[in-house]
Design a protein around this motif. Structure first.
Motif: not given
Ligand code: 5GP
Ligand code: MG
Length: 186
Positions: A24-26, A28-31, A56-60
């Motif tokens: 969930d936090r990742v 939010e950061m991506g957004a 890997a998770d953030l870029i998606r």
């Protein structure tokens, strides 16, 4: 466990962030990064090995065209406290000329690693801008005064493992972030 498996979760004294909290936090950061870098040439430079899972998770979760690259450094050298020296492992620096660079690391501790990488990329790679993102930030007085532009969670002054973070090369594949039991620290 059956079949010779090891339940790494049993090595933890406690879990700080579980898979749902991290996901969930990742997201939010991506957004947030999507909003702020829209229309800009973005390159994410992950600090390996620790930043691999977060990258890997953030870029998606970033809905923009982007490029990825990586650099490899070490500062802990197998201990649970920073050695104070940052060693760069690679000979080739990424091609970042004219790009907005987002340095991505697992955790900000003394600040030495982030400082050294920022200075080196600025000095050698002619980027348009250099900013930083970390999943975790230790709430401590840093040896080097630097903060990340984007940060997932604050943690106390303790040694954490999981989700990319290791102890002596292990625990990176633990899907949660937690604190090791004393029995497993040499
Ligand atoms: P700094 O240079 O800010 O002191 O440390 C940053 C680096 O040290 C991070 O990239 C990470 O590799 C490592 N590090 C700092 N704190 C921890 C921790 O609590 N656990 C683990 N596994 N690594 C840490
Ligand atoms: Mg690291």
């Amino acid at each position: 466990m059956a079949n010779g498996e090891t339940n790494l979760h049993e090595h933890l004294d406690r879990v700080l962030f579980d898979q749902v909290q991290i996901r969930d936090r990742v997201a939010e950061m991506g957004a947030e990064i999507t909003r702020e870098f829209a229309g800009e040439p973005l390159t994410i430079v992950a600090v390996l090995q620790g930043g691999a899972l977060f990258m890997a998770d953030l870029i998606r979760e970033i809905r923009l065209p982007l490029e990825i690259d990586s650099i490899s450094v070490a500062s802990y050298h197998g201990a649970t406290e920073s050695s104070g020296t940052v060693t760069f492992h690679q000979t080739r620096m990424p091609n970042l000329r004219g790009r907005n660079v987002l340095i991505l690391d697992d955790i900000l501790d003394t600040g030495r690693t982030m400082r050294a990488i920022k200075d080196k990329l600025r000095g050698e790679c002619s980027p348009k801008s250099v900013r930083s993102v970390v999943l975790l930030s230790k709430s401590i007085e840093r040896a080097v005064p630097i903060e990340a532009d984007y940060c997932g969670f604050a943690v106390g002054n303790e040694f954490v493992v999981g989700y990319g973070l290791d102890y002596q090369g292990r625990y990176r594949n633990l899907p949660v972030i937690g604190v090791l039991k004393e029995d497993f620290i040499e």
